[in-house]
Design a protein around this motif. Sequence first.
Motif, PDB file in Angstrom:
ATOM      1  N   UNK A 173      49.499 -14.356   9.344  1.00  0.00           N
ATOM      2  CA  UNK A 173      48.073 -15.028   8.678  1.00  0.00           C
ATOM      3  C   UNK A 173      47.551 -16.336   9.489  1.00  0.00           C
ATOM      4  N   UNK A 174      47.944 -16.300  10.853  1.00  0.00           N
ATOM      5  CA  UNK A 174      47.342 -17.188  11.846  1.00  0.00           C
ATOM      6  C   UNK A 174      46.136 -16.892  12.285  1.00  0.00           C
ATOM      7  N   UNK A 175      44.927 -17.275  12.087  1.00  0.00           N
ATOM      8  CA  UNK A 175      43.804 -16.554  12.597  1.00  0.00           C
ATOM      9  C   UNK A 175      43.724 -16.758  14.271  1.00  0.00           C
ATOM     10  N   UNK A 176      43.415 -15.985  15.062  1.00  0.00           N
ATOM     11  CA  UNK A 176      43.556 -15.984  16.318  1.00  0.00           C
ATOM     12  C   UNK A 176      42.355 -16.735  16.796  1.00  0.00           C
TER      13      UNK A 176
ATOM     14  N   UNK B  33      42.097 -10.871   7.903  1.00  0.00           N
ATOM     15  CA  UNK B  33      43.245 -11.359   8.439  1.00  0.00           C
ATOM     16  C   UNK B  33      44.163 -12.166   7.787  1.00  0.00           C
ATOM     17  N   UNK B  34      43.483 -12.662   6.574  1.00  0.00           N
ATOM     18  CA  UNK B  34      44.415 -13.486   5.831  1.00  0.00           C
ATOM     19  C   UNK B  34      44.409 -12.940   4.174  1.00  0.00           C
ATOM     20  N   UNK B  35      45.135 -11.895   3.922  1.00  0.00           N
ATOM     21  CA  UNK B  35      44.808 -11.353   2.688  1.00  0.00           C
ATOM     22  C   UNK B  35      45.566 -12.099   1.644  1.00  0.00           C
ATOM     23  N   UNK B  36      45.023 -12.013   0.301  1.00  0.00           N
ATOM     24  CA  UNK B  36      46.023 -12.565  -0.647  1.00  0.00           C
ATOM     25  C   UNK B  36      47.540 -11.933  -0.572  1.00  0.00           C
ATOM     26  N   UNK B  37      48.596 -12.927  -0.431  1.00  0.00           N
ATOM     27  CA  UNK B  37      49.698 -12.334  -0.192  1.00  0.00           C
ATOM     28  C   UNK B  37      50.737 -12.584  -1.122  1.00  0.00           C
ATOM     29  N   UNK B  38      51.537 -11.603  -1.602  1.00  0.00           N
ATOM     30  CA  UNK B  38      52.349 -11.889  -2.879  1.00  0.00           C
ATOM     31  C   UNK B  38      53.810 -11.452  -2.119  1.00  0.00           C
TER      32      UNK B  38
ATOM     33  N   UNK C 115      34.140 -10.706   3.007  1.00  0.00           N
ATOM     34  CA  UNK C 115      35.204 -11.294   3.575  1.00  0.00           C
ATOM     35  C   UNK C 115      34.743 -11.800   5.223  1.00  0.00           C
ATOM     36  N   UNK C 116      35.000 -13.200   5.395  1.00  0.00           N
ATOM     37  CA  UNK C 116      34.529 -13.990   6.587  1.00  0.00           C
ATOM     38  C   UNK C 116      35.578 -13.676   7.865  1.00  0.00           C
ATOM     39  N   UNK C 117      34.927 -13.363   8.762  1.00  0.00           N
ATOM     40  CA  UNK C 117      35.459 -12.955  10.139  1.00  0.00           C
ATOM     41  C   UNK C 117      36.305 -14.198  10.688  1.00  0.00           C
ATOM     42  N   UNK C 118      37.282 -13.856  11.632  1.00  0.00           N
ATOM     43  CA  UNK C 118      38.081 -14.702  12.419  1.00  0.00           C
ATOM     44  C   UNK C 118      37.062 -15.606  13.298  1.00  0.00           C
ATOM     45  N   UNK C 119      35.953 -14.805  13.785  1.00  0.00           N
ATOM     46  CA  UNK C 119      35.050 -15.766  14.500  1.00  0.00           C
ATOM     47  C   UNK C 119      34.214 -16.798  13.780  1.00  0.00           C
ATOM     48  N   UNK C 120      34.215 -16.482  12.729  1.00  0.00           N
ATOM     49  CA  UNK C 120      33.358 -17.253  11.791  1.00  0.00           C
ATOM     50  C   UNK C 120      34.187 -18.657  11.289  1.00  0.00           C
ATOM     51  N   UNK C 121      35.528 -18.195  11.400  1.00  0.00           N
ATOM     52  CA  UNK C 121      36.318 -19.507  10.845  1.00  0.00           C
ATOM     53  C   UNK C 121      36.890 -20.334  12.246  1.00  0.00           C
ATOM     54  N   UNK C 122      36.425 -19.967  13.333  1.00  0.00           N
ATOM     55  CA  UNK C 122      36.928 -20.498  14.504  1.00  0.00           C
ATOM     56  C   UNK C 122      36.582 -22.108  14.808  1.00  0.00           C
ATOM     57  N   UNK C 123      35.598 -22.402  14.183  1.00  0.00           N
ATOM     58  CA  UNK C 123      35.153 -23.872  14.210  1.00  0.00           C
ATOM     59  C   UNK C 123      36.011 -24.705  13.001  1.00  0.00           C
ATOM     60  N   UNK C 124      36.559 -24.025  12.308  1.00  0.00           N
ATOM     61  CA  UNK C 124      37.080 -24.759  11.242  1.00  0.00           C
ATOM     62  C   UNK C 124      38.635 -24.801  11.238  1.00  0.00           C
ATOM     63  N   UNK C 125      39.294 -25.827  11.128  1.00  0.00           N
ATOM     64  CA  UNK C 125      40.835 -26.211  11.309  1.00  0.00           C
ATOM     65  C   UNK C 125      41.522 -25.230  10.278  1.00  0.00           C
ATOM     66  N   UNK C 126      42.565 -24.658  10.584  1.00  0.00           N
ATOM     67  CA  UNK C 126      43.671 -24.077   9.778  1.00  0.00           C
ATOM     68  C   UNK C 126      44.662 -24.941   9.710  1.00  0.00           C
ATOM     69  N   UNK C 127      45.143 -25.384   8.453  1.00  0.00           N
ATOM     70  CA  UNK C 127      46.198 -26.087   8.100  1.00  0.00           C
ATOM     71  C   UNK C 127      47.506 -25.575   7.957  1.00  0.00           C
ATOM     72  N   UNK C 128      48.580 -25.621   8.875  1.00  0.00           N
ATOM     73  CA  UNK C 128      49.805 -24.918   8.754  1.00  0.00           C
ATOM     74  C   UNK C 128      50.984 -25.763   8.618  1.00  0.00           C
TER      75      UNK C 128
END
Length: 261
Positions: free
Chosen positions: A176-179, A226-231, A149-162
């Motif tokens: 599911x918003x990564x801080x 911090x962003x699991x598969x959500x049903x 699983x990739x951590x939030x810190x590893x994802x910080x440089x990538x844009x989350x589209x909402x």
Amino acid sequence: MVAEEERLHKSQSAISHTIRQLEEELDLELLSREASRVLRQMQGLRTTASRLRAREEPELTIAVSATMDLAPLLPALADTGRSHPATHLRLRMEMMGGPIARLMEGKADIALASLDGVPLDEVEAEPVAEVTIRPVAAPGLGLPASSRALSASEMQSHVQVVAAGTGGAAHEQSRDLLPGGLKWTVSDLATKKQVILAGLGWGGLPDHMTVEERRSGALLSLNLEGFPLRRTMIFKMRRRDQAIGVVADELWSKIGSAKPE
């Protein structure tokens, strides 16, 4: 009862012949040959009047979560449209808390959405479908290839589209918003998918919207902390204090009664 020909001492054919002669002499039609058509029209008017007395609505609005696959809903809409062609069916695709907001504002007769933020004491709700939200990204985004699983810190440089909510400020996305990360907001899921496919960011999309892209490799499933598969279960909802029209009640009974395989 004595037959007319017996009273007149004439046969049926003789009576018909006499009537035709009178019509020709007077240049008019004594017995209207349009009677059956008029009777059918009168019956149609009676049917229309009966429907109006039964409160058949001139318009019916259904507010639907944009994350829902419309396949289970379309057969119910088709049947209702055929049964009530005079009723204008209005389909509103809404984000986040939009469906329940429209229902409680009186701007929708039926809502299809999750139970998040729903006042259950004021709303009747029944489950009809399930939606799976999965974080995805295009290969071009350059995320590290790893099974962990990739951590939030590893994802910080990538844009989350909402996608922006349509239910007001209280219904904007918070889960599911990564801080600490970058974020872009778009107006709808179709735009969100297009931005993600272009490799400009990552985000959660309903599984039914990404089946082909995940199969072809155009989109990759992400394993994120911090962003699991959500049903999420989707419910059909209507207000308990609102008068139920004929068309709305018929559509309500059909939604979810026959699910596609």
